[in-house]
Design a protein around this motif. Structure first.
Motif, short mmCIF file in Angstrom:
data_model
loop_
_atom_site.label_atom_id
_atom_site.label_comp_id
_atom_site.label_asym_id
_atom_site.label_seq_id
_atom_site.Cartn_x
_atom_site.Cartn_y
_atom_site.Cartn_z
N TYR A 140 2.08 2.06 -8.62
CA TYR A 140 2.26 3.14 -9.59
C TYR A 140 1.47 2.75 -10.84
O TYR A 140 1.64 1.66 -11.37
CB TYR A 140 3.72 3.32 -9.95
CG TYR A 140 4.56 3.94 -8.85
CD1 TYR A 140 4.89 5.30 -8.89
CD2 TYR A 140 5.01 3.18 -7.78
CE1 TYR A 140 5.66 5.87 -7.87
CE2 TYR A 140 5.76 3.73 -6.77
CZ TYR A 140 6.09 5.07 -6.82
OH TYR A 140 6.85 5.64 -5.82
N LYS A 190 -0.90 7.68 -15.53
CA LYS A 190 -1.87 8.75 -15.28
C LYS A 190 -2.69 9.01 -16.53
O LYS A 190 -2.16 9.45 -17.55
CB LYS A 190 -1.14 10.02 -14.84
CG LYS A 190 -2.09 11.17 -14.47
CD LYS A 190 -1.33 12.34 -13.89
CE LYS A 190 -0.45 13.00 -14.94
NZ LYS A 190 0.24 14.20 -14.40
N MET A 212 -10.30 6.84 -9.53
CA MET A 212 -9.75 6.96 -8.18
C MET A 212 -10.56 7.94 -7.33
O MET A 212 -10.78 7.73 -6.14
CB MET A 212 -8.30 7.42 -8.25
CG MET A 212 -7.35 6.36 -8.75
SD MET A 212 -7.22 5.00 -7.60
CE MET A 212 -5.84 4.09 -8.30
N CYS A 235 -10.10 6.99 -3.22
CA CYS A 235 -8.80 6.42 -2.90
C CYS A 235 -7.79 7.53 -2.57
O CYS A 235 -7.87 8.64 -3.11
CB CYS A 235 -8.27 5.61 -4.09
SG CYS A 235 -9.24 4.15 -4.44
N TYR A 241 -4.26 8.96 -3.12
CA TYR A 241 -3.22 8.82 -4.14
C TYR A 241 -2.47 10.14 -4.29
O TYR A 241 -2.95 11.20 -3.90
CB TYR A 241 -3.80 8.39 -5.48
CG TYR A 241 -4.76 9.38 -6.11
CD1 TYR A 241 -4.30 10.40 -6.95
CD2 TYR A 241 -6.12 9.28 -5.87
CE1 TYR A 241 -5.18 11.29 -7.54
CE2 TYR A 241 -7.01 10.17 -6.44
CZ TYR A 241 -6.54 11.17 -7.28
OH TYR A 241 -7.41 12.07 -7.85
N GLU A 242 -1.28 10.03 -4.86
CA GLU A 242 -0.46 11.21 -5.13
C GLU A 242 -0.22 11.29 -6.63
O GLU A 242 0.10 10.28 -7.27
CB GLU A 242 0.87 11.11 -4.39
CG GLU A 242 1.78 12.31 -4.61
CD GLU A 242 3.08 12.20 -3.83
OE1 GLU A 242 4.04 12.91 -4.19
OE2 GLU A 242 3.14 11.38 -2.88
N LEU A 300 0.13 7.88 -11.16
CA LEU A 300 -0.48 8.05 -9.85
C LEU A 300 0.20 7.06 -8.91
O LEU A 300 0.46 5.91 -9.28
CB LEU A 300 -1.98 7.74 -9.89
CG LEU A 300 -2.85 8.60 -10.82
CD1 LEU A 300 -4.32 8.23 -10.61
CD2 LEU A 300 -2.64 10.08 -10.58
N VAL A 359 -0.27 5.07 -5.46
CA VAL A 359 -1.37 4.68 -4.56
C VAL A 359 -0.83 3.72 -3.50
O VAL A 359 -0.36 2.64 -3.83
CB VAL A 359 -2.50 3.99 -5.35
CG1 VAL A 359 -3.70 3.76 -4.44
CG2 VAL A 359 -2.88 4.79 -6.58
N PHE A 369 -1.03 0.91 -0.47
CA PHE A 369 -1.95 -0.14 -0.04
C PHE A 369 -1.30 -0.89 1.13
O PHE A 369 -0.10 -1.08 1.18
CB PHE A 369 -2.30 -1.10 -1.18
CG PHE A 369 -1.14 -1.87 -1.75
CD1 PHE A 369 -0.82 -3.15 -1.30
CD2 PHE A 369 -0.35 -1.31 -2.76
CE1 PHE A 369 0.24 -3.86 -1.81
CE2 PHE A 369 0.72 -2.03 -3.30
CZ PHE A 369 1.02 -3.30 -2.81
N ILE A 377 -8.91 -1.83 -4.90
CA ILE A 377 -8.63 -0.58 -5.60
C ILE A 377 -8.73 -0.76 -7.11
O ILE A 377 -9.31 0.06 -7.82
CB ILE A 377 -7.24 -0.05 -5.22
CG1 ILE A 377 -7.22 0.40 -3.75
CG2 ILE A 377 -6.83 1.10 -6.14
CD1 ILE A 377 -5.82 0.75 -3.24
N THR A 419 1.20 -1.05 -14.99
CA THR A 419 1.34 -0.77 -13.56
C THR A 419 2.71 -1.21 -13.09
O THR A 419 3.39 -2.02 -13.71
CB THR A 419 0.28 -1.55 -12.75
OG1 THR A 419 0.51 -2.95 -12.89
CG2 THR A 419 -1.12 -1.22 -13.21
#
Length: 346
Positions: free
Chosen positions: A26, A29, A37, A42, A44-45, A51, A53, A55, A64, A76
């Motif tokens: 996470y 944003k 991204m 990548c 991602y949502e 965002l 992501v 992995f 990334i 993060t």
């Protein structure tokens, strides 16, 4: 997401420092992150503030984030697969470094550390006064310089944890190998000294656990950054002294450890930076500095320790001007056992 780093490590949950093998990243944003991204193609949502992501392995995670633009406020959070709990919450720059230096991070977190002893003598009679505790790793056939460990700890946000681990190793080794009455000089990071309530609680828990007399301990403080409130630092050092622990100002003459700082802090001990000790028997400028230190010490009762003695001539000069203590390779190198003294470094 918690945007505040926890400077007081939770030693009961070491897993909170590790990066999971797979999971979700996470990240805050921002337009720059979204553009990055998209360029990286990548998956991602987009959530309300972050965002998300996925992995599959740590190498993928590093790929990334390795070129992602960093800002001061860009935090993060990393979640392991199959769990809603955050394992890590830290700045992007530190997340990158924890992946880059994974092996060294594991050494710091696991506490695979020990403490070596470097002898300190009374100059007037060459007898043992104490030992400086010096951090080493317990990895077989692998010698990792302590400076590298502290550099990595600083980059990864683990400096408080490494300082704590180093203190544990020093006190444990002292309890196992040194008799009462012999001093242990133990390095403390400035941040730990300032956070004195936590530092005191943790340190004195260990002192009681290992049945160590506080009078046998000397905390060495080196200020690599400018002291904004030297009188506040003096107050903190006074708290340690009131509890029976000695205090030393390390590396006098280097960085921000100046003669003026020495006068204000008035510690029990001052350790002179090796720059002023090296060939001091031949250098008049160094001799004037050392004599000024001795004048201050004579007025205040501070014990003066010469660091980095590598030649007999240096030791003899320091003795001639009345210095109290000395250490260096000429006297004895750091070793896993507290060695007897045979001058000359053998």
């Amino acid at each position: 997401m918690n945007h505040m780093l926890n400077e007081k490590p939770n030693l009961e949950n070491d897993a909170s420092f590790y990066i999971p093998e797979s999971g979700l990243l996470y990240i805050q944003k921002t337009q720059a992150v979204i553009e990055y991204m998209t360029q990286k193609s990548c998956v991602y949502e987009v959530l309300s503030e972050h965002l998300m992501v996925p992995f599959e392995e740590k190498d993928t995670l590093f790929d990334i984030i390795k070129d992602m633009p960093e800002t001061v406020d860009l935090f993060t959070s990393v979640h392991p697969s199959g769990s809603g709990f955050s394992v890590l919450s830290l700045p992007l720059s530190q997340l990158k470094e924890r992946i880059r230096y994974e092996m060294l991070v594991k050494v710091i977190i696991s506490g695979s550390l020990t403490s070596y002893f470097q002898p300190i003598i009374r100059i007037q009679d060459n007898q043992i006064y104490g030992y400086e505790s010096l951090l080493r790793t317990r990895l077989p056939n692998r010698n990792i310089p302590p400076g590298l460990l502290f550099d990595v700890a600083h980059k990864t946000g683990l400096h408080s944890l490494l300082d704590l681990r180093a203190r544990e190793a020093a006190l444990k080794a002292r309890a196992e190998k040194l008799p009462r009455g012999v001093k242990s000089f133990i390095n403390f990071l400035p941040a730990s000294i300032y956070d004195y309530k936590f530092c005191l609680r943790h340190t004195f828990t260990l002192i009681e656990q290992y049945d160590i007399s506080p009078e046998d301990l000397v905390f060495e403080v080196v200020e690599t950054e400018k002291i904004n409130d030297v009188h506040f630092l003096k107050k903190i050092l006074g708290i340690y002294r009131d509890l029976g622990v000695g205090v030393a100002l390390d590396d006098l003459g280097s960085g921000y450890a100046t003669l003026e700082t020495l006068k204000i802090l008035n510690p029990n001990y001052v350790k002179i930076d090796r720059f002023f000790i090296s060939h001091c028997d031949e250098n008049k400028v160094k001799q004037r500095f050392l004599q000024e230190v001795m004048e201050i010490a004579g007025e205040t009762g501070i014990y003066v320790l010469a660091e980095g003695i590598e030649r007999e001539e240096e030791l003899l000069y320091c003795k001639s001007i009345g210095m109290h203590l000395a250490q260096g390779y000429y006297i004895g190198k750091p070793a896993p056992e507290p060695a007897a003294i045979i001058l000359g470094g053998n």
